[in-house]
Write a protein that holds these residues in place. Sequence first.
Motif, PDB file in Angstrom:
ATOM      1  N   SER A   1     -21.418  33.619 -20.417  1.00 18.15           N
ATOM      2  CA  SER A   1     -20.446  32.546 -21.240  1.00 18.15           C
ATOM      3  C   SER A   1     -20.355  30.844 -21.021  1.00 18.15           C
ATOM      4  O   SER A   1     -19.789  31.062 -22.465  1.00 18.15           O
ATOM      5  CB  SER A   1     -19.132  33.824 -21.308  1.00 18.15           C
ATOM      6  OG  SER A   1     -19.219  35.265 -21.516  1.00 18.15           O
TER       7      SER A   1
ATOM      8  N   SER B   1     -21.907  33.287 -27.395  1.00 13.97           N
ATOM      9  CA  SER B   1     -21.756  34.072 -28.043  1.00 13.97           C
ATOM     10  C   SER B   1     -22.098  35.437 -27.241  1.00 13.97           C
ATOM     11  O   SER B   1     -21.172  36.611 -27.724  1.00 13.97           O
ATOM     12  CB  SER B   1     -21.542  33.127 -29.504  1.00 13.97           C
ATOM     13  OG  SER B   1     -22.997  33.650 -30.100  1.00 13.97           O
TER      14      SER B   1
ATOM     15  N   GLY C   1     -19.364  38.211 -25.967  1.00 13.16           N
ATOM     16  CA  GLY C   1     -19.818  39.368 -26.841  1.00 13.16           C
ATOM     17  C   GLY C   1     -19.035  40.583 -25.695  1.00 13.16           C
ATOM     18  O   GLY C   1     -18.913  41.350 -25.244  1.00 13.16           O
TER      19      GLY C   1
END
Length: 304
Positions: A163, A272, A276
Motif C-alpha cells: 500500500s 491501490s 484493496g
Amino acid sequence: MTAPAADPTTESAWAPLRITIFRWLWIASLASNVGTFMHNVGASWLMTDLTRSPTLISLLQTVYAAPGFLLALPAGALADVVDRKKLLVASQSFMLAVATTMGVLTLTDRITTTWLLVLTFLLSVGGTVNMPVWTSITPEVVPRDELPQAVALNSISSNLAQSVGPAVAGLLIAASGSGAVFLVNAASFVGVVVVVSSWRREAPVTTMPAEHIGAAIRTGLRFTLHSPSLLVLLGRLALFVLFSSSLSALLPLLARTRLQVTAGGFGLLEASLGVGAVAMASVLPKVRKRLGPDGVILFGSIVY
C-alpha cells in the motif's frame, strides 16, 4: 533452537511482537518489503522510459518471475541443508549489491533495457533464495501457539508495504528518478542484514549427516506428487497467476500510453492493489466463516 515458552493467556494478534528478535525481524522485513514494492514500480516505470514495446515491458515481469519458477524448489532444499542465518545474510547482501548497481547505472544514464532485464533477473534470484529460509525462521523465534498471529503479522507487513511502497516510489520517481528508488531499496536490505547478523541463533543439534540438496529436492517432489491437497492448491495457484500476471505486466504500459498518468499516478495505481488487500483483510474472517476456505478462493479468483 527451542522457541520461548508462550503465555497461555496471551491471545492478542500483536503478541509475537513482544519477542525482541521477532519484533526487529518484522520491522526490518517491513522496511525491506516497502523497498521491494518501490523497486518494482521504479523498474516498471524505467522500462517505459527506455521502450514502448509491449513485449519488452512484459518481459520485465517474466524475468522477475522466472527464478521463482526455476529455483524455488532448490532454494527450499538449500534452506533445509545450510545454516539459515548465513544464507539469509548472503542472499540479502547479494540483493543489496544488485540494487545498488541498478541505482548507480540509472543515475549515471548507463542503464539499458538489457541491463535492466539482467539485473532484475538477478535481484529475483536473490529473493527466491531468501524467501524459503526467511519463512522458515519464524517457527524458530515464535512459540508454536503464537505462530498463527506471527504469520498474520507477516502478511500485514506485506500488505502494508504494497500500500505504501508504490505511492512513495511514484513521488520519488517524480522528484529524483528511478535510480533514487533503486538506492532506497538497496538501503532497505542493510537493515535486514544488521538484524539477522545480530541474531544469536542456536543451530539445531543433530547426529544425523547433512542431507544433500539433490536428495532434499527429490523428497520434496515425492511428497508433493503424493499429496492430493497440495496438487489441488498448486493447480488453483497456477490458474490464478496465469491471468493475474497480465495486470502486473501491462499496467505500466496502460498507465503511460492510455491513461497518460505521471509517475505519481502510476504509483497510486500500484498502491491501490495493496490498499484493496488491507481493506479485505479486515472482513476476510467473516467472509471465510460464511463461504469457507474453498469458497473464498473461488470467489476471489472470479472477482479478480
